[in-house]
Design an enzyme around this catalytic site. Structure first.
Site, PDB file in Angstrom:
ATOM      1  N   LEU A   1       0.846  -1.282   0.046  1.00  0.00           N
ATOM      2  CA  LEU A   1      -0.168  -0.079  -0.001  1.00  0.00           C
ATOM      3  C   LEU A   1       0.797   1.177  -0.131  1.00  0.00           C
ATOM      4  CD1 LEU A   1      -2.835  -0.592   2.535  1.00  0.00           C
ATOM      5  CD2 LEU A   1      -3.094  -0.508   0.135  1.00  0.00           C
ATOM      6  N   ARG A   2       0.419   2.140  -0.884  1.00  0.00           N
ATOM      7  CA  ARG A   2       0.998   3.613  -0.608  1.00  0.00           C
ATOM      8  C   ARG A   2      -0.141   4.597  -0.790  1.00  0.00           C
ATOM      9  NH1 ARG A   2       2.863   3.633  -6.920  1.00  0.00           N
ATOM     10  NH2 ARG A   2       1.644   5.375  -7.506  1.00  0.00           N
ATOM     11  N   ASN A   3      -1.462   4.238  -1.041  1.00  0.00           N
ATOM     12  CA  ASN A   3      -2.464   5.002  -0.852  1.00  0.00           C
ATOM     13  C   ASN A   3      -3.462   4.510   0.233  1.00  0.00           C
ATOM     14  OD1 ASN A   3      -2.565   6.793  -3.083  1.00  0.00           O
ATOM     15  ND2 ASN A   3      -2.777   5.298  -4.672  1.00  0.00           N
TER      16      ASN A   3
ATOM     17  N   GLY B   1      -2.256  -6.713  -8.016  1.00  0.00           N
ATOM     18  CA  GLY B   1      -3.443  -6.274  -8.776  1.00  0.00           C
ATOM     19  C   GLY B   1      -3.427  -5.531  -9.951  1.00  0.00           C
ATOM     20  N   ARG B   2      -4.496  -4.645 -10.277  1.00  0.00           N
ATOM     21  CA  ARG B   2      -4.176  -3.861 -11.396  1.00  0.00           C
ATOM     22  C   ARG B   2      -3.512  -2.827 -11.078  1.00  0.00           C
ATOM     23  NH1 ARG B   2      -6.247   1.007 -11.355  1.00  0.00           N
ATOM     24  NH2 ARG B   2      -7.756   0.449  -9.528  1.00  0.00           N
ATOM     25  N   ASP B   3      -2.586  -2.521 -12.230  1.00  0.00           N
ATOM     26  CA  ASP B   3      -1.801  -1.343 -12.184  1.00  0.00           C
ATOM     27  C   ASP B   3      -0.767  -1.089 -10.863  1.00  0.00           C
ATOM     28  OD1 ASP B   3      -0.651   1.174 -13.578  1.00  0.00           O
ATOM     29  OD2 ASP B   3      -1.968   2.321 -12.101  1.00  0.00           O
TER      30      ASP B   3
ATOM     31  N   ALA C   1       2.150  -0.737  -8.438  1.00  0.00           N
ATOM     32  CA  ALA C   1       3.212   0.333  -8.624  1.00  0.00           C
ATOM     33  C   ALA C   1       3.354   0.983  -9.767  1.00  0.00           C
ATOM     34  CB  ALA C   1       4.392  -0.475  -8.590  1.00  0.00           C
TER      35      ALA C   1
END
Length: 425
Positions: free
Chosen positions: A213-215, A306-308, A310
């Site tokens: 996670l970065r969001n 998952g999608r996209d 990084a």
């Protein structure tokens, strides 16, 4: 005791961090050495080498390792590694450092490590461009197909970092003397690989997944974590707590949001909230491989992709970070090859007709019935004070995030890209 995946590299956890009297003596010696001011990225790399997160690395890469990693994902001895871990200095500083000498690596007045300089090598503009082409260029159907320098890569944050590096790299082993602010600012969240492994053992976990996670954690992230919980012993929700780009939500706010979710929507025995001290490299698919590589050191054998994953704007195809796992080389030596495997998840979303979270593999309904979820989309709505679509996130988490945004004096514009908007689904 559970049987966790072995640390990467076949040498156990390789930790360069000194403690106690040994650290005190090295700090005293460091005061007499030439001091080199390091970047935030190098600071994070040093801490990861210190705590074993970058096992089997003992220091910054020599030219043969740098070249092998860029070209074919392998260091000179054949050990898998996806992105270069290098230390750049100015030509003037390099001229004052002899191979075989020691230096002190300093950030904002604090000594983070000493280093034995075994090699120094020039990085020309052509070398930097070659590194960018190898590390940052995607290779999937939706990628730039070899036209890296024709699509304004100066806008790519990873390219900017590499092209702005100084002109000489220093290589050699390090002795790490500080973990920076992380132990005091993130107690119980900043965990070393030995600590997560001990926690997994205590819980009897041997089949462990990690969620990067970065969001802020929204419903899609929650869904991914629960997929992992269903098929694994537990999931490590592992947030980046190093530096991000302007406009991203700070780590303490994101960590609190995860705590709220765990408290209200997870069986706590099957989830751990933790953070790691790196900056983003914005290396797209290769960064996905890096995430899996160091998660193996933390005791994780499954990386949720998952999608996209990084992703950087619209630079990469939506599932290149999954596809790249199928292209990496293997030697047949479990110690040298990557053992943490991808858990590949399709588009996920809330579907009104399904009345719940779903993916393209489970939902037969039209696009109009789906709430497309993304961290960028959430940050944009929050930063603009816009209404957040129903089922985008849990109310308790959204309330927490709204309070953070209400307290901001300055806001950074959040740009929407195709991957975040759902236009390309």
């Amino acid at each position: 005791m559970s049987k966790l995946v072995a640390p990467h590299g076949g040498k156990g956890l390789v930790c360069a961090l000194l403690e106690g009297a040994e650290r005190d003596a090295e700090l005293k010696k460091a005061a007499e050495l030439k001091q080199i001011e390091i970047s935030d990225r190098a600071k994070g790399d040093l801490i990861m080498m210190g705590i074993g997160g970058f096992s089997p690395l003992t220091g910054f890469m020599k030219k043969a390792d740098w070249k092998g990693v860029c070209e074919n994902f392998q260091m000179a001895d054949g050990t898998f590694w996806p992105v270069p871990i290098t230390l750049d200095v100015t030509t003037a500083d390099a001229a004052e450092i002899a191979e075989g000498s020691e230096i002190a690596l300093v950030k904002d007045g604090e000594v983070f490590a000493t280093m034995l300089v075994e090699e120094k090598y020039e990085m020309t503009e052509a070398d930097k461009k070659w590194e960018c082409e190898k590390v940052f260029m995607g290779e999937g159907e939706e990628s730039v197909d070899g036209k890296f320098w024709e699509i304004a890569p100066e806008d790519h944050p990873g390219v900017i970092m590499v092209m702005n590096q100084k002109d000489v790299n220093l290589a050699g082993p390090v002795k790490v003397l500080s973990e920076g602010e992380y132990p005091s600012e993130y107690p119980g969240v900043y965990l070393k690989p030995a600590e997560t492994r001990a926690m997994f053992d205590e819980r009897g976990w041997s089949n462990v997944a990690a969620l990067q996670l970065r969001n802020p954690m929204h419903r899609s992230h929650e869904f991914l974590a629960k997929i992992a919980v269903e098929v694994c012993d537990g999931v490590l929700i592992h947030s980046l707590i190093g530096n991000l780009k302007p406009g991203d939500i700070p780590a303490e706010t994101r960590v609190k949001a995860i705590d709220i979710l765990i408290e209200n929507y997870f069986v706590k025995e099957h989830v751990i909230n933790a953070g790691y001290p790196l900056d983003m490299r914005y290396a797209g698919p290769r960064e996905g491989l890096l995430h899996a590589t160091f998660r193996q050191n933390y005791g994780v054998n499954n990386m949720l992709i998952g999608r996209d994953h990084a992703g950087v704007g619209d630079f990469y195809g939506l599932f290149e970070a999954q596809e790249i796992f199928d292209r990496i080389p293997t030697t047949g030596d479990e110690g040298k090859d990557l053992q943490c495997k991808p858990m590949k998840i399709d588009w996920t979303f809330y579907c009104h007709k399904c009345d719940g979270m779903a993916s393209l593999r489970t939902c037969p309904h039209e696009k109009e019935s789906r709430v497309i979820l993304s961290g960028t989309k959430l940050r944009k709505a929050l930063s603009e004070g816009a209404e957040i679509v129903d089922h985008f996130g849990r109310d308790e988490v959204l309330d927490h995030l709204k309070k953070y945004y209400a307290g901001l004096k300055e806001k950074v514009e959040v740009k929407m890209q195709g991957a975040a908007s759902g236009d390309s689904m």
